[in-house]
Design a protein around this motif. Structure first.
Motif, PDB file in Angstrom:
ATOM      1  N   THR A 495      -2.761  -0.710  -1.704  1.00 46.03           N
ATOM      2  CA  THR A 495      -1.150  -0.718  -1.659  1.00 46.03           C
ATOM      3  C   THR A 495      -0.301   0.018  -1.005  1.00 46.03           C
ATOM      4  OG1 THR A 495      -0.265  -2.183  -3.218  1.00 46.03           O
ATOM      5  CG2 THR A 495      -1.688  -3.298  -2.240  1.00 46.03           C
ATOM      6  N   ARG A 496       0.221   0.663  -0.136  1.00 43.44           N
ATOM      7  CA  ARG A 496       0.466   1.265   0.582  1.00 43.44           C
ATOM      8  C   ARG A 496       2.061   0.952  -0.588  1.00 43.44           C
ATOM      9  NH1 ARG A 496       5.029   0.395   5.102  1.00 43.44           N
ATOM     10  NH2 ARG A 496       5.804  -2.184   4.546  1.00 43.44           N
ATOM     11  N   PHE A 497       2.735   2.429  -1.384  1.00 43.19           N
ATOM     12  CA  PHE A 497       4.133   2.443  -1.769  1.00 43.19           C
ATOM     13  C   PHE A 497       5.206   1.424  -1.669  1.00 43.19           C
ATOM     14  CE2 PHE A 497       7.730   4.806  -4.166  1.00 43.19           C
ATOM     15  CZ  PHE A 497       6.640   4.061  -5.962  1.00 43.19           C
ATOM     16  N   GLY A 498       5.362   0.548  -2.699  1.00 41.61           N
ATOM     17  CA  GLY A 498       7.068  -0.181  -1.361  1.00 41.61           C
ATOM     18  C   GLY A 498       6.335  -1.312  -1.701  1.00 41.61           C
ATOM     19  N   ASP A 499       5.043  -1.924  -1.025  1.00 39.37           N
ATOM     20  CA  ASP A 499       4.812  -3.386  -1.378  1.00 39.37           C
ATOM     21  C   ASP A 499       4.978  -3.952  -2.170  1.00 39.37           C
ATOM     22  OD1 ASP A 499       4.706  -2.600   1.337  1.00 39.37           O
ATOM     23  OD2 ASP A 499       2.474  -2.382   1.502  1.00 39.37           O
ATOM     24  N   SER A 500       4.933  -3.783  -3.752  1.00 41.08           N
ATOM     25  CA  SER A 500       4.365  -4.224  -4.931  1.00 41.08           C
ATOM     26  C   SER A 500       6.025  -4.481  -5.542  1.00 41.08           C
ATOM     27  CB  SER A 500       4.558  -3.557  -6.384  1.00 41.08           C
ATOM     28  OG  SER A 500       4.252  -4.123  -7.032  1.00 41.08           O
ATOM     29  N   THR A 501       6.688  -6.090  -5.587  1.00 39.06           N
ATOM     30  CA  THR A 501       7.079  -6.730  -5.989  1.00 39.06           C
ATOM     31  C   THR A 501       7.935  -6.639  -7.224  1.00 39.06           C
ATOM     32  OG1 THR A 501       6.280  -8.693  -6.086  1.00 39.06           O
ATOM     33  CG2 THR A 501       7.183  -8.592  -4.109  1.00 39.06           C
ATOM     34  N   ALA A 560       8.646   1.623   5.709  1.00 40.47           N
ATOM     35  CA  ALA A 560       9.410   1.489   7.104  1.00 40.47           C
ATOM     36  C   ALA A 560       8.788  -0.328   6.947  1.00 40.47           C
ATOM     37  CB  ALA A 560       7.962   1.703   8.561  1.00 40.47           C
ATOM     38  N   THR A 561      10.380  -0.780   7.343  1.00 42.25           N
ATOM     39  CA  THR A 561      10.632  -2.126   7.501  1.00 42.25           C
ATOM     40  C   THR A 561       9.197  -3.096   8.412  1.00 42.25           C
ATOM     41  OG1 THR A 561      12.138  -2.469   9.051  1.00 42.25           O
ATOM     42  CG2 THR A 561      12.150  -2.557   5.576  1.00 42.25           C
TER      43      THR A 561
END
Length: 570
Positions: A495-501, A560-561
């Motif tokens: 997955t792209r960096f930043g999508d993990s919670t 990018a949201t």
């Protein structure tokens, strides 16, 4: 003073002058090469940044460590404190730490070469061979590569081998404890410089155990004193480290399921490092494995047979000496007679050090986490000891085969050839370093547009990067690590960096307006755990992120949201 006494002293002076003069020339050669190679500054990388930052923080009263990106202060991780403590002393003298580290290395390198050459000359009586030994070490590409970095190797080699040679010297009069205690303290400081300096302590312990001419009770008492003095510095540090961090050297035990794989992974890098001592790395990379193995096994077998033959020859000579001089020390024991030789003591100490170092390195590599980086830098002390051991063996060969007149010429010619080969390789290494620099102080990093862009990032903006020490050294900003790189564990799904919670760094990047800084120079090696899937992982890692700065050195991204993955598009 009578004329004859003046003449006697003048004769002694002229007998010693060539040896001292040659050592000074070899020392000047090594110091000059190190200074020339570091024209742009000493090499600074990950470990060097930690050392320099820890020293600066200590000078400003913050403590011996560095601040993480979240503001938490961390005690000096992974490494013992003696080198940054020495750097901090330079800072107290108002000396710039980077420039100070450069000249400190140059001076310590000169001290190492002179002490080694002098000790060899003293123990063996062979001036020319001692000069050649110092000269080979001065131009060795292996040794030069560690003397130009702002890291602990230069100090480690100086205090470690000085302590070991002083211990060998103290064996001449083992009942005078001042020399032995001083040697033990130096070996303890080597361990306080790098934990693997415990190999120096082990080598000193074994050397004293085998060679000290004492009663058994006295020997045990002296060994207990040696162990106490040499271990106290690092034990004090480990107690502080454990009290503040709950770990020893920031390491933990390795999972039992991984031990066998780690054991098998220990040998291939060591083989390549050893071959680099013989030929340039470009040749090593093209050698078939069987040829590599033969290049290791055959010299080991030949060296082992040579050691046995030397021992037999010296033993035979000692038996003859015993018959001729019944008043010799150990007159009833020829083995004790030939052990009572400076050249033999020097040889034994080097053998014990090489063995202790490799065994300890293997134990740490197999049983602890994070893994040890098996590179040429890590084996540089062994390289140093191997070169010294070869010189000592040549001395013993010349001593054991005194009737063979061709041996001295052949032996000295071989060492002269090794000097020329290493001088050629070392000159190329130094030339490249002089032209482009080393690590973060190199010309490319100094003129980097990416670094200029990082410096302009607002102070309140979190930074996440694949090279946090570059951000720290070049922009004086702490940064967060990328978790999968830090853990060195590949993900099963991309997955792209930043999508993990679940990962703190990704949440900070997404929700706190962080920036992701990727340096191209190390990107492929940082994600090398993905092997053939490297390109797929790198594509997925940044897909949908918005680049706010791009350059040949790297890219700065923001989250990018409004990004919609291709799989969700209609």
């Amino acid at each position: 003073m009578t004329t004859s006494r003046w003449f006697s002293r003048l004769k002694i002076f002229w007998e010693w002058l060539p040896g001292w003069l040659g050592l000074l020339l070899a020392t000047a050669l090594g110091m000059g090469l190190a200074a020339y190679a570091t024209t742009w500054g000493p090499g600074v990388g990950g470990d060097a940044t930690i050392y320099l930052t820890a020293a600066r923080n200590l000078i400003t009263g913050r403590g011996l460590g560095w601040y993480e990106a979240d503001g938490v202060f961390r005690l000096l991780p992974y490494t013992p404190p003696f080198y940054p403590l020495v750097l901090s002393l330079l800072g107290l003298l108002q000396i710039d730490l980077v420039a100070g580290a450069r000249w400190l290395n140059v001076i310590m390198f000169g001290g190492l070469l002179f002490v080694t050459g002098w000790a060899f000359q003293y123990f063996t009586g062979r001036k020319l061979l001692g000069i050649l030994l110092a000269g080979i070490l001065a131009v060795s590409p292996v040794i030069l590569n560690v003397q130009v970095w702002a890291m602990s190797e230069s100090l480690f080699l100086l205090v470690g081998f000085s302590g070991l040679m002083l211990l060998v010297y103290s064996l001449e009069k083992p009942n005078r404890h001042r020399r032995m205690v001083t040697a033990a303290l130096l070996l303890g400081l080597a361990c306080l410089t790098r934990y693997i300096g415990a190999a120096f302590i082990a080598a000193g312990f074994l050397t004293w155990l085998l060679l000290a001419k004492q009663t058994w009770n006295r020997k045990m008492a002296d060994l207990a004193l040696f162990a106490l003095v040499s271990s106290v510095p690092v034990l004090i540090w480990l107690a502080i480290d454990y009290q503040l961090t709950g770990t020893v050297a920031s390491r933990s035990g390795q999972a039992a399921s991984d031990l066998w794989a780690r054991f098998l992974s220990f040998f291939p890098p060591l083989l390549d490092i050893y071959l680099f001592w013989l030929v340039p790395g470009s040749i090593v990379s093209r050698m078939p494995y069987l040829l590599k193995a033969a290049a290791l096994v055959l010299p080991l077998l030949a060296g082992g047979m040579l050691v046995v033959e030397i021992a037999l020859r010296l033993h035979s000579q000692a038996r003859i000496a015993v018959r001729k001089q019944a008043d010799l020390i150990g007159a009833n024991n020829p083995f004790a007679v030939w052990l009572d030789s400076g050249g033999v003591r020097f040889t034994v100490a080097m053998l014990f050090f090489i063995t202790s170092y490799l065994v300890l390195l293997a134990v740490v590599h197999v049983f602890t986490y994070p893994p040890v980086t098996l590179a040429s830098r890590m084996l540089s002390p062994v390289h140093f000891a191997v070169v010294a051991l070869l010189a000592a063996l040549l001395h013993l060969v010349l001593q054991g085969w005194q009737s063979d007149r061709w041996l001295p010429a052949a032996g000295y010619a071989a060492f002269g050839l090794l000097f020329l080969v290493y001088a050629g390789r070392g000159a190329l290494v130094v030339r490249d370093m002089h032209q482009i620099g080393i690590g973060y102080t190199a010309r490319e990093w100094r003129s980097s547009e990416l670094v200029d862009a990082i410096r302009k990032i607002p102070a309140q903006t979190p930074i996440i990067s694949n090279d946090v020490t570059a951000v720290q050294f070049l922009a004086n900003r702490p940064a967060y690590n990328i978790p999968e790189i830090f853990r060195d564990q590949p993900l099963s799904s991309f997955t792209r960096f930043g999508d993990s919670t679940s990962e703190r760094e990704q949440v900070i990047f997404r929700e706190q307006g962080g920036v992701l800084v990727l340096f191209n120079a190390t990107l492929a090696s940082d994600f090398s755990m993905y092997g053939s899937k490297l390109d797929a992982r790198l594509k997925a890692f940044t897909e949908g992120l918005r680049p706010v700065f791009e350059s040949p050195q790297g890219t700065i991204y923001i989250y990018a949201t409004d990004y919609v993955p291709p799989s969700e598009k209609k």
